[in-house]
Design an enzyme around this catalytic site. Structure first.
Site, short mmCIF file in Angstrom:
data_model
loop_
_atom_site.label_atom_id
_atom_site.label_comp_id
_atom_site.label_asym_id
_atom_site.label_seq_id
_atom_site.Cartn_x
_atom_site.Cartn_y
_atom_site.Cartn_z
N ASP A 128 29.77 42.32 44.87
CA ASP A 128 31.06 42.93 44.51
C ASP A 128 30.87 44.34 43.97
O ASP A 128 31.51 44.73 42.99
CB ASP A 128 31.78 42.05 43.48
N GLY A 143 40.73 43.09 33.24
CA GLY A 143 41.63 42.98 34.37
C GLY A 143 41.27 41.75 35.18
O GLY A 143 40.22 41.14 34.96
N GLY A 144 42.15 41.38 36.10
CA GLY A 144 41.86 40.21 36.91
C GLY A 144 41.84 38.96 36.04
O GLY A 144 42.84 38.59 35.42
N MET A 145 40.69 38.31 35.96
CA MET A 145 40.58 37.05 35.25
C MET A 145 39.80 37.17 33.95
O MET A 145 39.30 36.18 33.43
CB MET A 145 39.94 36.00 36.15
#
Length: 424
Positions: A145, A24-26
């Site tokens: 994170d 997901g994301g990058m």
């Protein structure tokens, strides 16, 4: 952006793509297998820079390589081990331990509500332990994170921190971070341009993650004008002690939080102990090994459960080897003996290994190839100066140098594949 890799794609002449495992994301994560030796399974993480200026894409690649280089030099049971990283035209990859399990975010989604308090405390204690390891590096590594989607729970019950894309090293004297990055529901004030992140920034994120796991509701961002609802108001089953630990970790001022991960670990362990009904400790001699991992109470020799808090004593977990290879199904053997010899039977030399691998590979397995020894709750694998080497998670062991095994470690000896695990 190039399309995702298709099953069967060969990379670097040594990895075969089996399929997409997540992402997901990058980034995308694929399940891959090593071609030589065959059968070794890895996770392949690919950077997916969808858009942006050339400078932004270059920065994304820099952070991706930083993640690979950082993980490659770290070694902790709660971190996935990176074994390779490389670039191909318009693509960047890293090869790492494949984790059989799912993220805590997925566990939350499946439950549709807050998760039970005891397992959450066990998981967060593990996170504290790996944070202590990261924060004690020189210079300290700040994860920045922490959140449920970046914590994988393996099928063996081990938490693994994933996605080090924005982790950074702490710099003495620096007043603020270069860039404000993180996830708003879990990031402390200093991570949004208010100062330089430090170990206490990860403590805040860990508290916010604990809040989410226990209540099923993401915490409000620190800058929200609304008051953060107390955890017990969203889940009345949460104990007051655990609620207090969670809120202390989430204090807006760093000086009001736990100052180290070890300090928070002690607080969480105390919460876990308070949830159990104490039982009287039976009289008699205690072991000279490790005390109970939950409450530190010494226990009698041979005890399976702690007499004070009822926790399972880690020293009593039994090592097992799952054995597979060409020409037969997987099966298991108990490591009840120490030392436990692995090799190839030789009647003429009087060598009868505890695990005879001649069925799988009579050519590359030495007669006395390797052995596993047990010390307390630890199992260590030693290559006995074999002719063709012993491999753990794709890395060749140095001869005669014991290597402590972790549950889920994959061992390759010739054409035989072994998986070490701990079982009750």
């Amino acid at each position: 952006m190039p399309p995702p890799l298709q099953p069967g794609t060969i990379l670097q002449g040594k990895y075969r793509v089996l399929g997409i495992a997540g992402g997901g994301g990058m980034a995308l994560v694929y399940k891959i297998e090593e071609i030589h030796p065959p059968g070794q399974i890895w996770a392949l993480k690919e950077l997916r820079a969808a858009s942006g200026s050339p400078e932004e894409i270059a920065e994304a690649r820099r952070q991706f390589r930083q993640e690979a280089e950082m993980l490659a030099r770290l070694d902790h049971p709660n971190l996935p081990k990176v074994v390779d990283y490389f670039d191909e035209p318009h693509r960047s990859f890293l090869v790492m331990e494949f984790i059989e399990g799912r993220s805590l975010e997925k566990h939350l989604e499946a439950a549709g509500q807050g998760l039970p308090e005891k397992p959450v405390l066990h998981w967060m204690i593990q996170v504290c332990q790996v944070l202590s390891y990261l924060h004690q590096q020189q210079p300290p590594i700040i994860f920045r994170d922490l959140k449920p989607s970046n914590m994988m729970l393996s099928n063996a019950g081990v938490i693994k921190l994933i996605d080090f894309g924005i982790a950074r090293t702490y710099k003495v004297g620096k007043k603020k971070d270069t860039a404000a990055m993180g996830s708003e529901n879990y990031a402390p004030p200093e991570q949004w341009g208010k100062g330089q992140t430090d170990a206490r920034s990860d403590i805040y994120a860990l508290g916010a993650t604990t809040y989410h796991l226990l209540t099923g509701t993401p915490p409000l961002p620190w800058f929200s004008p609304e008051q953060l609802p107390p955890p017990c108001s969203l889940n009345s089953a949460i104990s007051p002690n655990t609620e207090q630990v969670t809120l202390t970790a989430m204090a807006k001022a760093r000086r009001d939080r736990y100052q180290t991960a070890k300090e928070m670990e002690a607080a969480l362990s105390s919460c876990l102990t308070s949830l159990r009904v104490p039982q009287p400790v039976m009289p008699g001699p205690v072991t000279t090994g490790r005390p109970c991992p939950a409450c530190r109470q010494p226990n009698r020799q041979g005890a399976r459960f702690c007499g004070r808090c009822g926790d399972y004593l880690s020293g009593q977990l039994q090592g097992m080897l799952q054995v597979s290879g060409p020409g037969g199904p997987a099966w298991e053997i108990s490591l009840a003996k120490s030392p436990f010899l692995i090799g190839r039977k030789s009647t003429s030399d009087g060598i009868y290994p505890d695990l005879d691998l001649s069925y799988y590979d009579a050519k590359f397995v030495s007669r006395r190839h390797a052995q596993i020894t047990r010390s307390g709750s630890d199992y260590a694998l030693t290559d006995l100066a074999s002719a063709n080497g012993t491999f753990v998670n794709g890395m060749q062991l140095s001869p005669l140098a014991p290597r402590v095994l972790r549950s889920g470690d994959r061992i390759t000896i010739g054409k035989a594949h072994l998986v070490f695990r701990l079982a009750v």
